[in-house]
Design an enzyme around this catalytic site. Sequence first.
Site, mmCIF file in Angstrom:
data_model
loop_
_atom_site.group_PDB
_atom_site.id
_atom_site.type_symbol
_atom_site.label_atom_id
_atom_site.label_comp_id
_atom_site.label_asym_id
_atom_site.label_seq_id
_atom_site.Cartn_x
_atom_site.Cartn_y
_atom_site.Cartn_z
ATOM 1 C CB CYS A 135 -0.976 -0.017 1.162
ATOM 2 S SG CYS A 135 -0.249 -0.431 2.750
HETATM 3 N N1 LIG Z 1 -4.319 -3.968 5.174
HETATM 4 C C1 LIG Z 1 -3.804 -3.288 4.164
HETATM 5 O O1 LIG Z 1 -4.053 -2.081 4.009
HETATM 6 C C2 LIG Z 1 -2.916 -3.974 3.155
HETATM 7 C C3 LIG Z 1 -2.554 -3.264 2.014
HETATM 8 C C4 LIG Z 1 -1.717 -3.890 1.066
HETATM 9 C C5 LIG Z 1 -1.269 -5.179 1.279
HETATM 10 N N2 LIG Z 1 -1.632 -5.833 2.423
HETATM 11 C C6 LIG Z 1 -1.127 -7.187 2.605
HETATM 12 O O2 LIG Z 1 -2.208 -8.081 2.371
HETATM 13 C C7 LIG Z 1 -2.075 -9.225 3.206
HETATM 14 C C8 LIG Z 1 -3.364 -9.366 4.025
HETATM 15 O O3 LIG Z 1 -3.515 -8.193 4.805
HETATM 16 P P1 LIG Z 1 -4.811 -7.947 5.709
HETATM 17 O O4 LIG Z 1 -4.701 -6.543 6.196
HETATM 18 O O5 LIG Z 1 -6.027 -8.376 4.989
HETATM 19 O O6 LIG Z 1 -4.500 -8.960 6.909
HETATM 20 P P2 LIG Z 1 -5.522 -9.496 8.000
HETATM 21 O O7 LIG Z 1 -6.643 -8.537 8.137
HETATM 22 O O8 LIG Z 1 -4.696 -9.796 9.190
HETATM 23 O O9 LIG Z 1 -6.092 -10.853 7.370
HETATM 24 C C9 LIG Z 1 -5.243 -11.934 7.069
HETATM 25 C C10 LIG Z 1 -6.073 -13.212 7.097
HETATM 26 O O10 LIG Z 1 -5.190 -14.293 6.797
HETATM 27 C C11 LIG Z 1 -5.618 -15.464 7.504
HETATM 28 N N3 LIG Z 1 -4.382 -16.079 8.039
HETATM 29 C C12 LIG Z 1 -3.577 -15.587 8.986
HETATM 30 N N4 LIG Z 1 -2.519 -16.401 9.168
HETATM 31 C C13 LIG Z 1 -2.679 -17.435 8.287
HETATM 32 C C14 LIG Z 1 -1.926 -18.597 7.984
HETATM 33 N N5 LIG Z 1 -0.786 -18.863 8.616
HETATM 34 N N6 LIG Z 1 -2.364 -19.420 7.017
HETATM 35 C C15 LIG Z 1 -3.519 -19.180 6.378
HETATM 36 N N7 LIG Z 1 -4.289 -18.097 6.641
HETATM 37 C C16 LIG Z 1 -3.865 -17.237 7.571
HETATM 38 C C17 LIG Z 1 -6.562 -15.011 8.592
HETATM 39 O O11 LIG Z 1 -7.839 -15.544 8.300
HETATM 40 P P3 LIG Z 1 -8.417 -16.884 8.960
HETATM 41 O O12 LIG Z 1 -7.987 -16.877 10.417
HETATM 42 O O13 LIG Z 1 -9.869 -16.717 8.779
HETATM 43 O O14 LIG Z 1 -7.829 -17.993 8.174
HETATM 44 C C18 LIG Z 1 -6.647 -13.495 8.468
HETATM 45 O O15 LIG Z 1 -7.965 -13.023 8.548
HETATM 46 C C19 LIG Z 1 -0.838 -8.987 4.077
HETATM 47 O O16 LIG Z 1 0.277 -9.635 3.509
HETATM 48 C C20 LIG Z 1 -0.652 -7.482 4.021
HETATM 49 O O17 LIG Z 1 0.690 -7.087 4.206
HETATM 50 C C21 LIG Z 1 -2.453 -5.268 3.353
#
Ligand SMILES: NC(=O)c1ccc[n+]([C@@H]2O[C@H](COP(=O)([O-])OP(=O)(O)OC[C@H]3O[C@@H](n4cnc5c(N)ncnc54)[C@H](OP(=O)(O)O)[C@@H]3O)[C@@H](O)[C@H]2O)c1
Length: 324
Positions: A135
């Site tokens: 981001c």
């Molecule tokens: N947030 C942002 O603004 C943003 C922007 C750009 C990129 N990103 C990237 O996008 C990715 C996701 O970000 P997010 O903000 O959506 O994160 P998040 O809200 O923490 O969601 C990640 C999801 O992944 C699942 N998870 C966690 N550990 C896992 C594992 N070991 N194996 C399988 N599933 C797992 C969990 O769902 P369950 O428990 O339901 O399986 C969790 O809800 C990250 O790499 C982040 O750096 C985020």
Amino acid sequence: MIKVGVIGGSGYTGGELLRLLSAHSQVELSFVYSRTRAGKPVSSAHPDLLGLTDLRFSGEVQPDVDLVFLCLGHGNSRKFLEEQIFSPETKIIDLSSDFRLKEDCSFNGQPFVYGLPELYKEQIQQASYIANPGCFATAIQLALLPMARMGILTGDVHVNATTGSTGAGVVPSETTHFSWRNNNVSWYKAFTHQHLDEIEESLDNEQTNRGDLLFLPVRGNFSRGIFATAYTRYNGDQDTVVNLFKDYYREAAFTQISEHPVHLKQVVNTNQCHLHVHLGEGVLLVTSVIDNLLKGASGQAVQNMNLMFGFPETKGLNLKASAF
Ligand SMILES: NC(=O)c1ccc[n+]([C@@H]2O[C@H](COP(=O)([O-])OP(=O)(O)OC[C@H]3O[C@@H](n4cnc5c(N)ncnc54)[C@H](OP(=O)(O)O)[C@@H]3O)[C@@H](O)[C@H]2O)c1
């Protein structure tokens, strides 16, 4: 119609993807994978989807979908792909940083293409695997790439970017706790943020003999968006720079050059990046605003999907900001 699966669908980027995909006329949502919520309605994690989807989270993947989005934290995407078998025909868009850098961008002998359409549109159209940019990296690259094309990043470039709390994911932490975050500001990871490497790699396409990139990330007192400023020494005139920015983004579907100073709310809930160019006394200042969850994540991922499958690039993404 393409069949699509979402992995990590209970998180923030997963939730935003589901919102966008449920309104996308070319997409059939086949499954939404969750480790911890299998069997529960998707709307139990995302109440905003109540009435929009009857899907339940699944603890298993469907290996023959046309496309999977991986919405997992750093390190987990590569591990997930090593453990799960998908059809060789299945395309992948990964939102984590696992495959963004060139030295580490291949899986099963196939390269991941860096998914910044403003830079790599043709490669994205041909790609099977996409590494969706970070981001901060998106907001900052879109501010700096035209400056690099001009060859003016020879001195140090200072970048200050403030992010909303959703940038840190759905699991609460000390610095996303309302009582701490509200009415508060703080910086973190000064000059060492993990997105610096992908930004540098993209800038290398335009200019190699650059000064240092000094990036100070800031936690803002709001939930969505990134407000980034980038400035460096420059002795040219304003019209030349503005015309160069307009030229650089002439074909870009979502990056606009504003004649007026930009603010965050004009892009929140949209896939837009709005840029403003200001020339002070010998200093060029570019302001870049995006929604971290849309142009900074799930919106850009859908933009990449559209390009990979030959859909109109803006399909499902013509969103007006809720600016007031
Ligand atoms: N947030 C942002 O603004 C943003 C922007 C750009 C990129 N990103 C990237 O996008 C990715 C996701 O970000 P997010 O903000 O959506 O994160 P998040 O809200 O923490 O969601 C990640 C999801 O992944 C699942 N998870 C966690 N550990 C896992 C594992 N070991 N194996 C399988 N599933 C797992 C969990 O769902 P369950 O428990 O339901 O399986 C969790 O809800 C990250 O790499 C982040 O750096 C985020």
